[in-house]
Structure formats: C-alpha cells, structure tokens
Design a protein around this motif. Structure first.
Motif, PDB file in Angstrom:
ATOM      1  N   ARG A 150      75.538  53.445  28.044  1.00 31.46           N
ATOM      2  CA  ARG A 150      74.395  53.220  28.853  1.00 31.46           C
ATOM      3  C   ARG A 150      74.061  54.380  29.802  1.00 31.46           C
ATOM      4  N   GLY A 151      74.874  55.164  30.129  1.00 33.07           N
ATOM      5  CA  GLY A 151      74.464  56.463  30.790  1.00 33.07           C
ATOM      6  C   GLY A 151      73.709  57.260  29.977  1.00 33.07           C
ATOM      7  N   ILE A 152      74.190  57.608  28.742  1.00 34.69           N
ATOM      8  CA  ILE A 152      73.145  58.354  28.120  1.00 34.69           C
ATOM      9  C   ILE A 152      71.780  57.779  27.556  1.00 34.69           C
ATOM     10  N   ASN A 153      72.029  56.619  27.418  1.00 41.03           N
ATOM     11  CA  ASN A 153      70.661  55.850  27.129  1.00 41.03           C
ATOM     12  C   ASN A 153      69.539  55.859  28.241  1.00 41.03           C
ATOM     13  N   LEU A 154      70.147  55.990  29.645  1.00 43.72           N
ATOM     14  CA  LEU A 154      69.367  56.094  30.709  1.00 43.72           C
ATOM     15  C   LEU A 154      68.703  57.456  30.687  1.00 43.72           C
ATOM     16  N   LEU A 155      69.574  58.490  30.417  1.00 42.81           N
ATOM     17  CA  LEU A 155      69.239  59.935  30.323  1.00 42.81           C
ATOM     18  C   LEU A 155      68.164  60.241  29.120  1.00 42.81           C
ATOM     19  N   PHE A 156      68.266  59.396  28.408  1.00 39.62           N
ATOM     20  CA  PHE A 156      67.442  59.484  26.975  1.00 39.62           C
ATOM     21  C   PHE A 156      66.077  58.820  27.432  1.00 39.62           C
ATOM     22  N   PHE A 157      66.188  57.708  28.150  1.00 44.24           N
ATOM     23  CA  PHE A 157      65.000  56.963  28.435  1.00 44.24           C
ATOM     24  C   PHE A 157      64.029  57.537  29.343  1.00 44.24           C
ATOM     25  N   LEU A 158      64.615  58.202  30.473  1.00 45.77           N
ATOM     26  CA  LEU A 158      63.695  58.462  31.776  1.00 45.77           C
ATOM     27  C   LEU A 158      62.632  59.538  31.321  1.00 45.77           C
ATOM     28  N   PRO A 159      63.208  60.620  30.740  1.00 47.45           N
ATOM     29  CA  PRO A 159      61.923  61.503  30.254  1.00 47.45           C
ATOM     30  C   PRO A 159      60.834  61.044  29.180  1.00 47.45           C
ATOM     31  N   SER A 160      61.215  60.045  28.374  1.00 41.77           N
ATOM     32  CA  SER A 160      60.305  59.397  27.426  1.00 41.77           C
ATOM     33  C   SER A 160      59.431  58.539  28.221  1.00 41.77           C
ATOM     34  N   ALA A 161      59.950  57.667  29.296  1.00 41.96           N
ATOM     35  CA  ALA A 161      59.174  56.844  30.105  1.00 41.96           C
ATOM     36  C   ALA A 161      58.415  57.578  30.929  1.00 41.96           C
ATOM     37  N   MET A 162      58.775  58.882  31.419  1.00 41.81           N
ATOM     38  CA  MET A 162      57.565  59.630  32.354  1.00 41.81           C
ATOM     39  C   MET A 162      56.587  60.211  31.434  1.00 41.81           C
ATOM     40  N   ILE A 163      56.947  60.577  30.462  1.00 38.34           N
ATOM     41  CA  ILE A 163      56.062  61.096  29.475  1.00 38.34           C
ATOM     42  C   ILE A 163      54.877  60.324  29.112  1.00 38.34           C
ATOM     43  N   ALA A 164      55.382  58.923  28.724  1.00 40.99           N
ATOM     44  CA  ALA A 164      54.442  58.064  28.353  1.00 40.99           C
ATOM     45  C   ALA A 164      53.633  57.373  29.423  1.00 40.99           C
ATOM     46  N   CYS A 165      54.257  57.174  30.501  1.00 42.44           N
ATOM     47  CA  CYS A 165      53.432  56.872  31.679  1.00 42.44           C
ATOM     48  C   CYS A 165      52.556  57.865  32.080  1.00 42.44           C
ATOM     49  N   TYR A 166      52.717  59.021  31.857  1.00 38.96           N
ATOM     50  CA  TYR A 166      51.683  60.122  32.314  1.00 38.96           C
ATOM     51  C   TYR A 166      50.564  60.072  31.286  1.00 38.96           C
ATOM     52  N   LEU A 167      50.902  60.227  29.847  1.00 38.91           N
ATOM     53  CA  LEU A 167      49.703  60.119  28.888  1.00 38.91           C
ATOM     54  C   LEU A 167      48.996  58.415  28.904  1.00 38.91           C
ATOM     55  N   ARG A 168      49.675  57.589  29.549  1.00 40.59           N
ATOM     56  CA  ARG A 168      48.927  56.287  29.636  1.00 40.59           C
ATOM     57  C   ARG A 168      47.788  56.387  30.946  1.00 40.59           C
TER      58      ARG A 168
END
Length: 118
Positions: A40-58
C-alpha cells in the motif's frame, strides 16, 4: 528488468485510468509476496506523481478549474489519512483484506461495464 517492464505497463495503464495502482498491489502481494502494508505504501508513492501529472494536464486542457477542485483536495488530504488510518489500525487485518478485495472486484466490474455518456 521485469520490475521495469511491470512498472512501465502499470504506469501506462494508470495514465489511461484503468487502475494501474490496484494492479500494482496485486503484483506486489501475489507475485512478489510483499506484505500488504508495504504494498500500500509503494502504491501511494506510485500513485501520487501520476495523479499530479494527470491533474496538471487536465488543468491545462481546461477540464479542471482550481476553484472547483481545491476544496475537495484540501478536505481529502486532511481527512482521508486521519480517518482511514484510524479505521485501518483498529480493524482486524483479515476483515480489512476482505474489504479491499471487494473494493478491487467492484472497481474491476465498474471498469468493465462503464460506458461514457454521449
């Protein structure tokens, strides 16, 4: 090399909105036999950069306005870790695993059945 390939594929799927993070947890726990808490901790670290980039692009596309999403961001960042950390530390681990499994199945079914409104 296998981890690099799996990470790339899961990152691509995350970018498509398929749920690469859920698949990552399955990979880490079932294939690599990692404890679920570490996964779960690794998943959170994996998710945060992806989410930030996706939010920025949207945001750049004009699909997201900061005024509308900022309250949700602030409340989510403040409440989610506190509430769900509290719940998860007081819940039986087997129950937590079963609930997470149900969540994964429900998410998978939703992804398979989802049709965008036209």
């Amino acid at each position: 090399p296998v981890a690099l390939i799996v990470g790339t594929v899961l990152g691509f799927l995350t970018g498509l909105g398929v749920g690469g993070g859920s698949l990552l947890i399955l990979w880490l726990t079932l294939v690599l036999e990692m404890p679920q808490t570490a996964a779960r901790g690794i998943n959170l670290l994996f998710f945060l950069p992806s989410a930030m980039i996706a939010c920025y692009l949207r945001w750049k596309q004009g699909a997201v306005t900061l005024r509308k999403v900022l309250p949700a961001i602030l409340v989510g960042c403040a409440v989610a870790p506190a509430v769900f950390s509290f719940i998860s530390t007081r819940m039986d681990l087997d129950t937590l695993k079963k609930l997470f499994g149900v969540l994964l199945l429900a998410t998978g079914i939703r992804e398979l059945c989802y049709r965008p409104k036209t």
